[in-house]
Design a protein around this motif. Structure first.
Motif, PDB file in Angstrom:
ATOM      1  N   UNK A 146       0.821  -1.203   0.000  1.00 16.98           N
ATOM      2  CA  UNK A 146       0.000   0.000   0.000  1.00 16.98           C
ATOM      3  C   UNK A 146       0.858   1.257   0.000  1.00 16.98           C
ATOM      4  N   UNK A 147       0.280   2.344  -0.568  1.00 18.59           N
ATOM      5  CA  UNK A 147       0.977   3.617  -0.656  1.00 18.59           C
ATOM      6  C   UNK A 147       0.735   4.494   0.550  1.00 18.59           C
ATOM      7  N   UNK A 148       1.040   5.801   0.386  1.00 15.53           N
ATOM      8  CA  UNK A 148       0.967   6.737   1.510  1.00 15.53           C
ATOM      9  C   UNK A 148      -0.442   6.890   2.059  1.00 15.53           C
ATOM     10  N   UNK A 149      -1.463   6.664   1.236  1.00 16.94           N
ATOM     11  CA  UNK A 149      -2.845   6.789   1.712  1.00 16.94           C
ATOM     12  C   UNK A 149      -3.468   5.433   2.005  1.00 16.94           C
ATOM     13  N   UNK A 788       2.952   8.112  -9.825  1.00 12.75           N
ATOM     14  CA  UNK A 788       4.197   7.566 -10.345  1.00 12.75           C
ATOM     15  C   UNK A 788       5.443   8.102  -9.642  1.00 12.75           C
ATOM     16  N   UNK A 789       5.285   9.125  -8.814  1.00 10.46           N
ATOM     17  CA  UNK A 789       6.457   9.786  -8.222  1.00 10.46           C
ATOM     18  C   UNK A 789       6.322   9.832  -6.706  1.00 10.46           C
ATOM     19  N   UNK A 790       7.396   9.455  -6.033  1.00  5.51           N
ATOM     20  CA  UNK A 790       7.457   9.540  -4.574  1.00  5.51           C
ATOM     21  C   UNK A 790       8.706  10.304  -4.177  1.00  5.51           C
ATOM     22  N   UNK A 843      15.262  11.788  -1.310  1.00  5.03           N
ATOM     23  CA  UNK A 843      15.066  10.607  -2.141  1.00  5.03           C
ATOM     24  C   UNK A 843      13.986  10.832  -3.172  1.00  5.03           C
ATOM     25  N   UNK A 844      14.179  10.289  -4.348  1.00  2.19           N
ATOM     26  CA  UNK A 844      13.215  10.401  -5.445  1.00  2.19           C
ATOM     27  C   UNK A 844      13.075   9.036  -6.105  1.00  2.19           C
ATOM     28  N   UNK A 845      11.853   8.535  -6.200  1.00  2.00           N
ATOM     29  CA  UNK A 845      11.561   7.287  -6.898  1.00  2.00           C
ATOM     30  C   UNK A 845      10.494   7.554  -7.948  1.00  2.00           C
ATOM     31  N   UNK A 846      10.745   7.103  -9.167  1.00  2.00           N
ATOM     32  CA  UNK A 846       9.850   7.364 -10.295  1.00  2.00           C
ATOM     33  C   UNK A 846       9.501   6.051 -10.982  1.00  2.00           C
ATOM     34  N   UNK A 847       8.214   5.791 -11.143  1.00  2.00           N
ATOM     35  CA  UNK A 847       7.760   4.685 -11.973  1.00  2.00           C
ATOM     36  C   UNK A 847       7.691   5.200 -13.410  1.00  2.00           C
TER      37      UNK A 847
END
Length: 952
Positions: A146-149, A788-790, A843-847
């Motif tokens: 699960x994501x942030x929400x 797509x971006x965290x 930190x940067x994560x991109x799908x």
């Protein structure tokens, strides 16, 4: 500079995309077009994902719509009006679903599994989203988190199963039978002190917006993508208040500090538990990460609790606690094979096989791996094997039992810290190793580490009734191994000749010739290994019950027994016939050497030499905790008490018929009292506070005087008084946490070691009565502008210093002989060293694509003071050297694909991308602040790994 500019531009683009995606105003002018066409255009404008089955929309009616800057929901109402299908918005996803036929019955309706399922996992009591919960198909197959929400999306495609398993650390696992409805809605998990549906004891875990402590949790995906060649400490670099270094760069030689409290030897103040089992060294509290080199392959969750933490038992956790949870009965059927290669000859092969939970209630998992490499610097070659096995049985719906064994066996080269000038002058630069040698014409490193430490555990969990449960773990661990080095009798030399100049290898071929030429056959130089073997047994049991609607009480006991055996063993005579280990007596305590029972000992390979003692530690404790939770308010109070007894048996300094060869037990009583409260102001904000007073026994070496059985009567319990305030703001796309802490550490006793560059001798300084202040602020951010971006970020500021002068300080050489002491160390106001007091991370994560994920991490370390020898702080105004600030960039990428019909992934990591040269550890023994007197470790330069993992 270029990388920093790119990061700034990416951040700006993300903010722009976020603003656009959440505007949710739609403009359309379409006439007589397909529903699919209209939905695709809505997806482009809104930033929402659209999920629909082709079979559902194929028979839909044509759409005509003309709207300008209308809200998304109103546009959707117009588009779906009169259609045979409808929609639902879950999180940031629009799901097209079939309209329910009210006349149809379950018996007459045939459902079809959807290819994509979405939902949201929340806490059943607080209705808060659970970030990082695991969602996967029972029995094997695809999985996500699960994501942030709290939302998730699981694309099953043609691999759809019938049951989804949803699990989260500290919560009861839930199973959901799939149907034709792709929207699973809100899935509620019930918090449990011991997560009783799981076989493995998960330890004292914290729950977001409920447990009032500072906590950060990382999941399997983060570990898999970010680890590379690092250890577990490197995974936690981007957590506020944490600093980790690789020290000399040896395999598993990392150390970690939390809020200025170190995990290092003889001053360990960071606790590590694995499935609820404490694994810090019983004598000095340290953590040896090489013992757990393969643990990341089976870790399901890694939680860091800073400050007081949620632990009920008394463990060395003044700085914080790292809780690791491994695989158990919720493991999916299947496994993987992975192969990783990297810089400096790095190779790792790993395999995992799991049965999943069978119909008759059995589950088994095996994992094994082999890791080898040359190491970043000269002479750091390593070879390690790791293993994990778990066999579990669900005895009944209310009882489970599990047996596990895990561990690692390894040998690796090491190197000592040396002066900056030596590194600058060495042709090998920061890859230079003082101990690199040649023996029998081959590269050789006498300074090494070897160890094996399996841990066995038997866990039993019993849900007694709806209100009560009992969780028990019985465990044992057996460690054997130590470290190799160069030895010499009186008149000999521990500094062999070199092949040529000062930066060439030691020439042990020349040493062998010199030893062979000795007329009496004795060795002037030899090789030895310092052994630190141990046997450790423990039993921990916790009873948990709900005594009232909002009140939960848990209580239990914790029993531990430890026996450590310490000696030096001759490993190589280097051409000689024996080592003359003559006993020498001195009037001063700690000045003896050799074996009093064999005063003219001629030691050969395999014989014990120099010292031989056995240490015993026994402890038993009880604990109780009350937790109250109602609506938006929760609180806890924990009380525990523990008795510890230390005994020392010295087989070298005392005759076998001397009753003083074995000391009496020295007993200490310690306790902890702590409590805290959390209040959820609204759905977005909560505040918490905690306060506590903890005592713990001094470490073993400080209980007895100067490596003898004489009891140090001045040694007292160490103490910590700490309090903390925290605030959190959370929305569907943003989580921000702010913590303020203040911890007073009193009556600390420890021993720190350093190398004298002139004599090449290792010296240690024993000190007691040290008091420190650790205070600071921590900010942690997680932001997801679009799906797509965290973005992740943190900033941590600490102010750590010694609060009063202390002493006396006693200096020993590596033969355990006292060579000096001072009455007082004038350390008041001096900064606590060994960890950066200011840290920051981004930190940067991109799908980039559904199957391609890219990430980068930036870490900054500043306000970093070197450690020092307390014996040299004898005049006021002395301050140790402040290390230069530094920062590093890391990159990682993961690409998922199919290989022979199996799920596979290609994972790449580049650490220290810019090949930054920096000092990671510094020891200013003289405490003059002069870099010329500084011994250092340089951080690792650029390293990389590339690996492939195939799941089956």
């Amino acid at each position: 500079m270029r990388i920093k500019l790119i990061a700034a531009l990416l951040f700006a683009v993300c903010l722009h995309l976020s603003a656009a995606s959440f505007s949710q105003n739609i403009t359309l002018a379409e006439k007589n077009v397909s529903l699919e066409t209209v939905l695709n255009k809505i997806e482009q404008q809104s930033g929402y994902d659209i999920f629909m089955q082709t079979e559902l929309v194929a028979g839909s009616n044509k759409v005509s719509v003309n709207v300008k800057q209308q809200p998304l929901t109103k546009v959707l109402e117009k588009v779906f009006k009169g259609q045979p299908v409808t929609y639902a918005i879950v999180g940031h996803t629009i799901v097209v679903k079939e309209k329910q036929d009210k006349t149809a019955t379950g018996a007459n309706t045939q459902t079809m599994l959807a290819p994509v399922y979405i939902g949201k996992v929340i806490d059943a009591d607080t209705k808060e989203p659970l970030i990082g919960a695991s969602v996967g198909v029972k029995g094997g197959g695809k999985a996500t988190s699960t994501g942030l929400n709290g939302a998730f999306k699981l694309n099953l495609g043609t691999d759809a199963g019938t049951v989804l398993v949803i699990s989260y650390i500290g919560y009861v696992t839930k199973e959901i039978t799939l149907s034709g409805n792709a929207d699973l809605g809100e899935i509620q998990l019930k918090a449990s002190a011991n997560a009783m549906s799981e076989v493995v004891v998960t330890g004292d875990v914290a729950v977001d917006r409920k447990t009032p402590i500072a906590v950060s949790t990382i999941n399997q995906q983060f570990i898999e993508e970010k680890l590379g060649t690092g250890d577990i400490p490197q995974l936690l670099q981007s957590t506020p208040g944490i600093m980790a270094t690789a020290q000399g760069g040896g395999f598993g030689d990392s150390r970690i500090s939390i809020r200025g409290f170190s995990s290092g030897s003889k001053k360990g103040n960071v606790a590590l538990t694995i499935n609820g089992i404490p694994v810090n060294d019983m004598e000095n509290g340290s953590i040896f990460w090489s013992n757990w080199s393969g643990l990341t392959d089976v870790t399901t969750s890694l939680q860091v609790q800073r400050g007081l933490g949620a632990s009920k038992i008394i463990i060395p956790s003044f700085g914080g606690t790292i809780n690791i949870t491994t695989r158990n009965t919720d493991t999916q059927k299947g496994g993987y094979i992975s192969q990783t290669i990297g810089s400096d000859g790095y190779e790792k092969t790993s395999v995992l096989v799991s049965t999943g939970l069978t119909e008759n209630g059995w589950a088994a998992t095996f994992q094994g791996g082999r890791t080898k490499g040359d190491g970043f610097a000269d002479g750091l070659n390593f070879l390690g094997y790791n293993y994990f096995f778990n066999l579990s049985k669900v005895i009944s719906p209310k009882q489970t039992i599990s047996f596990s064994v895990m561990g690692a066996t390894q040998k690796h080269g090491q190197r000592p810290e040396r002066s900056i000038a030596e590194y600058q002058n060495a042709p090998q630069d920061i890859k230079w190793n003082y101990y690199l040698s040649v023996k029998d014409g081959k590269q050789f490193n006498p300074y090494n580490n070897f160890f094996s430490k399996p841990v066995f555990s038997l866990n039993h969990n019993w849900v007694i009734n709806d209100n009560s449960s009992l969780s028990t773990v019985l465990y044992a661990t057996y460690g054997t191994g130590g470290g190799g080095s160069i030895g010499a009798p009186v008149g000999g030399s521990t500094i062999p000749p070199r092949v040529s100049n000062a930066y060439s290898p030691f020439d042990f071929d020349a040493v062998q010739k010199a030893n062979a030429a000795n007329p009496d056959g004795s060795a002037s130089t030899y090789l030895y290994a310092s052994h630190n073997d141990h046997a450790w047994y423990g039993l921990r049991s916790t009873y948990n019950t709900t005594v009232a609607r909002y009140l939960n009480v848990s209580a239990g006991f914790d029993l531990r027994y430890y026996k450590g055996t310490h000696y030096e063993e001759v490993t190589d005579l280097l051409g000689a016939d024996y080592v003359f280990d003559q006993y020498t007596a001195g009037n001063a305590a700690g000045s003896r050497s050799g074996d009093i029972n064999n005063p003219n000992h001629r030691a050969v390979v395999g014989d014990k030499i120099d010292y031989y003692n056995k240490d015993y530690v026994e402890s038993g404790g009880v604990f109780a905790q009350a937790e109250y939770a109602k609506d938006d308010f929760s609180a806890f109070i924990t009380l525990s008490g523990s008795g510890t007894g230390d005994k020392r048996v010295d087989l070298y300094n005392y005759l076998n018929n001397d009753p003083n060869q074995s000391s009496k037990y020295v007993n200490f009583f310690t306790y902890q009292a702590k409590g805290g409260a959390n209040y959820n102001i609204n759905d977005q904000m909560n505040v918490f506070a905690n306060i506590g007073y903890i005592t713990k026994p001094p470490y073993f070496d400080n209980v007895f005087q100067k490596f003898t059985n004489s009891i140090n009567t001045g040694t007292v319990d160490e103490k910590l008084f700490s309090y903390e305030l925290g605030y959190q703001f959370k929305t569907s796309g943003l989580v921000a946490k702010l913590n303020l802490y203040r911890s007073s550490y009193m009556d600390q006793s420890f021993s720190n070691s350093y190398t004298d560059n002139t004599t090449n001798q290792i010296y240690s300084v024993n000190i007691s009565g040290v008091s420190e202040m650790h205070q600071g602020a921590e900010l942690e951010l997680h932001y997801q502008p679009i799906k797509a971006i965290t973005l992740n970020g943190m900033f941590s500021y600490g102010d750590w210093y010694y609060t009063k002068n202390t002493g006396p300080a006693t200096v020993f050489n590596d033969q355990h002989e006292q060579i000096g002491s001072v009455k007082a160390a004038l350390v008041k106001g001096v900064k606590v060293g060994d960890a950066a007091q200011t840290t920051a991370a981004f930190g940067l994560d991109i799908n980039v694509l559904p199957d391609l994920r890219l990430g980068t991490n930036y870490n900054f370390f500043g306000n970093y003071y070197s450690s020092f020898s307390f014996a040299n702080i004898t005049v006021p105004g002395i301050h140790p050297y402040k290390l230069p600030n530094y920062s590093t960039w890391n990159l990682n990428a993961k690409f998922k694909f199919k290989l022979a019909g199996l799920d596979a992934s290609l994972i790449g990591n580049v650490n220290n991308l810019l090949n930054t040269k920096f000092i990671s550890d510094g020891f200013d023994a003289s405490a003059t602040g002069d870099p010329a007197n500084l011994n250092v470790y340089y951080g690792l330069g650029r390293t990389f790994t590339t690996g492939i993992k195939v799941k089956f």
